[in-house]
Design an enzyme around this catalytic site. Structure first.
Site, PDB file in Angstrom:
ATOM      1  N   ASP A  43      50.571  38.011  40.616  1.00 53.26           N
ATOM      2  CA  ASP A  43      49.882  38.327  41.870  1.00 53.26           C
ATOM      3  C   ASP A  43      50.325  39.656  42.465  1.00 53.26           C
ATOM      4  OD1 ASP A  43      48.695  35.808  41.556  1.00 53.26           O
ATOM      5  OD2 ASP A  43      50.353  34.852  42.616  1.00 53.26           O
ATOM      6  N   HIS A  71      42.785  36.864  39.638  1.00 48.09           N
ATOM      7  CA  HIS A  71      42.792  38.288  39.944  1.00 48.09           C
ATOM      8  C   HIS A  71      41.694  38.613  40.950  1.00 48.09           C
ATOM      9  CE1 HIS A  71      44.745  39.067  35.738  1.00 48.09           C
ATOM     10  NE2 HIS A  71      45.472  38.307  36.527  1.00 48.09           N
TER      11      HIS A  71
HETATM   12  P1  GDP Z   1      46.790  39.700  40.508  1.00 48.98           P
HETATM   13  O1  GDP Z   1      46.889  38.296  40.068  1.00 48.98           O
HETATM   14  O2  GDP Z   1      47.961  40.512  40.074  1.00 48.98           O
HETATM   15  O3  GDP Z   1      45.502  40.353  40.155  1.00 48.98           O
HETATM   16  O4  GDP Z   1      46.874  39.671  42.114  1.00 48.98           O
HETATM   17  P2  GDP Z   1      46.093  38.647  43.093  1.00 48.98           P
HETATM   18  O5  GDP Z   1      44.677  39.045  43.176  1.00 48.98           O
HETATM   19  O6  GDP Z   1      46.409  37.240  42.727  1.00 48.98           O
HETATM   20  O7  GDP Z   1      46.872  38.891  44.446  1.00 48.98           O
HETATM   21  C1  GDP Z   1      46.937  40.139  45.042  1.00 48.98           C
HETATM   22  C2  GDP Z   1      46.333  40.051  46.456  1.00 48.98           C
HETATM   23  O8  GDP Z   1      46.680  41.195  47.196  1.00 48.98           O
HETATM   24  C3  GDP Z   1      44.825  40.006  46.459  1.00 48.98           C
HETATM   25  O9  GDP Z   1      44.389  39.243  47.560  1.00 48.98           O
HETATM   26  C4  GDP Z   1      44.430  41.474  46.658  1.00 48.98           C
HETATM   27  O10 GDP Z   1      43.175  41.637  47.281  1.00 48.98           O
HETATM   28  C5  GDP Z   1      45.530  41.931  47.566  1.00 48.98           C
HETATM   29  N1  GDP Z   1      45.918  43.348  47.408  1.00 48.98           N
HETATM   30  C6  GDP Z   1      46.047  44.062  46.256  1.00 48.98           C
HETATM   31  N2  GDP Z   1      46.535  45.282  46.524  1.00 48.98           N
HETATM   32  C7  GDP Z   1      46.724  45.332  47.860  1.00 48.98           C
HETATM   33  C8  GDP Z   1      47.249  46.331  48.739  1.00 48.98           C
HETATM   34  O11 GDP Z   1      47.650  47.415  48.338  1.00 48.98           O
HETATM   35  N3  GDP Z   1      47.307  46.004  50.078  1.00 48.98           N
HETATM   36  C9  GDP Z   1      46.883  44.804  50.556  1.00 48.98           C
HETATM   37  N4  GDP Z   1      46.981  44.567  51.867  1.00 48.98           N
HETATM   38  N5  GDP Z   1      46.385  43.851  49.751  1.00 48.98           N
HETATM   39  C10 GDP Z   1      46.314  44.105  48.422  1.00 48.98           C
HETATM   40  P1  IMO Z   2      48.203  36.086  37.874  1.00 49.00           P
HETATM   41  O1  IMO Z   2      47.570  36.643  36.611  1.00 49.00           O
HETATM   42  C1  IMO Z   2      51.277  33.646  39.761  1.00 49.00           C
HETATM   43  C2  IMO Z   2      52.845  30.270  37.426  1.00 49.00           C
HETATM   44  C3  IMO Z   2      52.472  28.922  38.017  1.00 49.00           C
HETATM   45  C4  IMO Z   2      53.665  28.107  37.586  1.00 49.00           C
HETATM   46  C5  IMO Z   2      53.970  28.667  36.190  1.00 49.00           C
HETATM   47  C6  IMO Z   2      53.400  27.849  35.041  1.00 49.00           C
HETATM   48  O2  IMO Z   2      47.250  35.760  38.935  1.00 49.00           O
HETATM   49  O3  IMO Z   2      49.330  36.969  38.311  1.00 49.00           O
HETATM   50  P2  IMO Z   2      50.934  27.486  34.101  1.00 49.00           P
HETATM   51  O4  IMO Z   2      49.726  26.891  34.759  1.00 49.00           O
HETATM   52  O5  IMO Z   2      50.726  28.872  33.589  1.00 49.00           O
HETATM   53  O6  IMO Z   2      51.519  26.587  33.060  1.00 49.00           O
HETATM   54  O7  IMO Z   2      52.038  27.555  35.289  1.00 49.00           O
HETATM   55  O8  IMO Z   2      53.415  29.965  36.168  1.00 49.00           O
HETATM   56  N1  IMO Z   2      51.703  31.175  37.190  1.00 49.00           N
HETATM   57  C7  IMO Z   2      51.354  32.185  38.008  1.00 49.00           C
HETATM   58  N2  IMO Z   2      51.858  32.560  39.195  1.00 49.00           N
HETATM   59  N3  IMO Z   2      50.275  34.342  39.208  1.00 49.00           N
HETATM   60  C8  IMO Z   2      49.768  33.979  38.017  1.00 49.00           C
HETATM   61  O9  IMO Z   2      48.822  34.690  37.372  1.00 49.00           O
HETATM   62  C9  IMO Z   2      50.297  32.835  37.363  1.00 49.00           C
HETATM   63  N4  IMO Z   2      50.031  32.217  36.203  1.00 49.00           N
HETATM   64  C10 IMO Z   2      50.906  31.206  36.096  1.00 49.00           C
HETATM   65  O10 IMO Z   2      52.370  29.005  39.414  1.00 49.00           O
HETATM   66  O11 IMO Z   2      54.766  28.369  38.409  1.00 49.00           O
HETATM   67 MG    MG Z   3      46.895  36.350  40.857  1.00 49.40          MG
END
Ligand code: GDP
Ligand code: IMO
Ligand code: MG
Length: 459
Positions: A43, A71
């Protein structure tokens, strides 16, 4: 490789012999792929970085994980969330490729695509722009159910579970390693054979988990209905990648899912996912040689978060953690769980860099730190008063480490409208330079908001 040295000379009649040495020139490496990888516990904002890079990309690939990933991409105030589909599919000129290392829950894939298709125009024609490797393993509904049962058993037997996303990731990668899994190529071959193998697998799980309810006929029927829809998307993934790498120049991106500290080999085992989320997963998950790996971009959140269970040395279970959580809207995209929050931990990013060899970083969510009068950064770990130079493998040790922090001054001003590095407050610039200096990796982008525009590019 050209032959040289004494042995070759002797075979050719000596250095002054008149037989010309055959020239075998080094083969052309072909196109390089740029890789985007999470450097913490997920994340970090990989989706947003991929979206930015995908603006002029030809192919965006996923190489590992499944729909445990979540994502987020925000375009024109519309928020899209991707789990299994490469987020680059949002660009109508991009071909999205799901490699052999990915595990695919077919109903999940179609649901996700259709949900995002209804949100905006960007996903138009996605079915024609999605390629799936025939070697990718299939996640069945019972894998997801087993994931839930295993979590329940861990809770009952050990008093704690892993906090998985219950998307069947552990069970399906286990079946892959046990060589009982079923792949996309099996689904598209003889359906009777496929059904038989599916039933054997289902009965194995039933024997292991007697309370498990499996709707064998129902799921087989649903899968059969997907065959015709999926068929046009399926390719021999290795050949597809080879052609992409050795055809005309192409911009190819790889979107990492999950992250370094969740990697099955290098993460905080056993509180990890079941695939390689570090750079090695790119070659094994797509079927391509390492010399085609070009830039490796590490995505680093300006602080640290973690969903689920496991050690988290720089966690702030206090007002600071809560402020990071609320300001950063730190809630899991896949499970809706609150993310645990803490200060940036450079020890774990240095560790992720040792494994991945980042060529540059994207530092996201700097804007979330706008209100902190001072900001701490974890720079080293001690155990029993001793400094340790490595990242500990053992979870009990990791639970006991004490983080040594450096305190940097905050900037107490809104950065969300800044678009250049020079516009950032001096202390924000210092924070970025401090991270670069500590890791020895340049920061190429800085995120100051959710949208596509809220990304400062430094070079
Ligand atoms: P990923 O799994 O790595 O793609 O990340 P996620 O989408 O799960 O979580 C990142 C969150 O942060 C999302 O809600 C994005 O919209 C938000 N986000 C990403 N970059 C920024 C940033 O630079 N500033 C802020 N405020 N939010 C961001
Ligand atoms: P993105 O791509 C955050 C974590 C789960 C759990 C552990 C194992 O959005 O960054 P699983 O279902 O994979 O067997 O869970 O891994 N986990 C993540 N946490 N972002 C993710 O993906 C994750 N993918 C798995 O929360 O602790
Ligand atoms: Mg994510």
């Amino acid at each position: 490789m050209s032959h040289s040295g004494n042995q070759a000379e002797a075979q050719n009649g000596g250095a002054h012999g008149n037989i010309t040495e055959p020239q075998i020139t080094r083969p052309d490496v072909g196109n390089k792929v740029a890789v985007v990888l999470g450097a913490q516990w997920g994340d970090e904002g990989k989706g947003k970085v991929v979206d930015l890079l995908a603006q002029d990309a030809d192919i965006v690939c996923r190489c590992q994980g499944g729909n445990n990933a979540g994502h987020t991409v925000v375009v024109d105030s519309v928020e899209y969330d991707f789990h299994l589909l490469p987020s680059g599919i949002i660009n109508p000129d991009v071909t999205a490729f799901i490699g052999n290392g990915v595990v695919i829950h077919l109903p999940g894939l179609f649901e996700e695509a259709e949900k995002n298709e209804h949100k905006g125009k960007s996903l138009k024609g996605w079915e024609k722009r999605l390629i799936i490797s025939d070697r990718a393993h299939i996640v069945f509904d019972f894998h997801q159910a087993v994931d839930g049962v295993q979590e329940q058993q861990r809770q009952e037997q050990a008093g704690k579970n892993l906090g998985t996303t219950k998307k069947g990731i552990g069970p399906v990668y286990s079946a892959k390693a046990a060589r009982s899994g079923l792949r996309i190529c099996d689904l598209l071959a003889d359906f009777n054979d496929f059904s038989e193998r599916y039933k054997v697998l289902a009965h194995q799980y039933k024997a292991m988990y007697p309370t498990l309810e499996i709707d064998i006929e129902g799921e087989l029927l649903r899968l059969k209905n997907y065959v015709e829809r999926v068929k046009p998307m399926v390719r021999d993934g290795v050949y597809y990648m080879h052609k992409a790498l050795h055809g005309p120049p192409k911009k190819i991106l790889v979107e990492g899912a999950n992250a370094a500290l969740l990697d099955i080999d290098f993460g905080t085992y056993p509180f990890v996912t079941s695939s390689n989320c570090t750079v090695g997963g790119v070659c094994t998950g797509l079927g391509m040689p390492p010399q085609n790996v070009g830039d490796v971009f590490g995505v680093v959140k300006a602080y640290t978060t973690r969903v689920g269970i496991g050690a988290f040395p720089s966690e702030q279970s206090n007002d600071i953690g809560e402020l990071l959580q609320t300001r950063g809207k730190e809630v899991g995209v896949t499970t809706g769980r609150k993310r645990r929050c803490g200060w940036l931990d450079l020890v774990l990013i240095r560790y992720a860099h040792m494994i991945n060899g980042f060529t540059a970083l994207a530092l996201t969510k700097l804007d979330i730190l706008d209100v902190f009068p001072e900001i701490k950064v974890g720079v080293s770990y001690t155990v029993d008063g001793q400094l340790i130079p490595h990242f500990p493998a053992n979870q009990e040790v990791l639970q006991r480490v004490e983080v040594q922090y450096e305190t940097l001054p905050g900037w107490s001003s809104d950065t969300s409208a800044t678009r250049t590095f020079q516009e950032l407050p001096k202390n924000a610039q210092k924070y970025v330079r401090y991270i670069e200096g500590h890791l020895g990796v340049p920061v190429k982008w800085i995120g100051v908001g959710k949208s596509r525009e809220s990304m400062i590019q430094l070079f």
